[in-house]
Write a protein that holds these residues in place. Sequence first.
Motif: not given
Length: 284
Positions: A212-221, A224-229, A247-252
């Motif tokens: 089971r891979l749980p949803p990302l935490t708000v910090e992880e989310f 990920e956005l910080s890194s990509r933007l 989740n990563m799909q919503n990050v993208r």
Amino acid sequence: MKMEDILLPKERRDAVVLIGVDERDSVEFVRIYAVSEERAKRVLEEFFNAKGLFPTDYRLVSRGTEPVGDRKAITTRSETALSSALARLGLRLLSNGILYLDGVETLYQITLVSESLYSSIAGKEVEKPPQKEETGSLPEPEEVLSLGVDTLVENLSGRDISEFLPENALLLREPPVEKVAELLAEERDYPVVVETKDARRYSFLDFAVVVRLPPLTVEEFSAELSSRLGIDVDPSFFSSYPPEKLNMQNVRALVRLVEAIVEKWKVEREEALKLAVRLNLEGL
């Protein structure tokens, strides 16, 4: 063959036994590679008898044929992925020698794990024999996926798991239950990995492991956005986000939305992100 010969490390031409042992030398993992199914079963029986092990204490998690490919021999050194996965479980990989593969095109393998190891991997609480201890902390999901057994993955984080799977694994995303049931019932030379957002659909099927891979935490989310933007994204932006959106799909999706806003309306990325978050969460 004398029974004790199965335990002696030496050069072999028909079969090899690979085991994972804990710090007390208890055998928690067994894998047999042999030139035929019949030989694999016979060697497994001989090994269990020689070690005084009981088949009822172990669970069959994988069996079937597989191509030899470009391998010349099977040794503990050649099984680096398996060794790494077992190490994460607190186990050492040992063998009863080297299996040379000259002229061999296919192998038959049988893999079993102890009930205690199975329960540890699956994260289930079951009563364990008093003489056995825990094999250590639970491994990382990536290490479990590399074991090469039939696995059900409830992926709520949206992470790409394909890079952690063995090369011969069959990855199915939200497949029909009937198809999975048929595959699990077949003799195969590869593991089946089912990825889903709702593990309950497949809960009655006999997978070796459930990850089971749980949803990302708000910090992880936000990271990920910080890194990509390329900007500093405050986690508080997502304090009211429902877990299913973390989740990563919503990050993208957010990254694409921010880029579109910046290109269309010529605003800074920080302002574009604020608007993108509102649109993503609340809509118009």
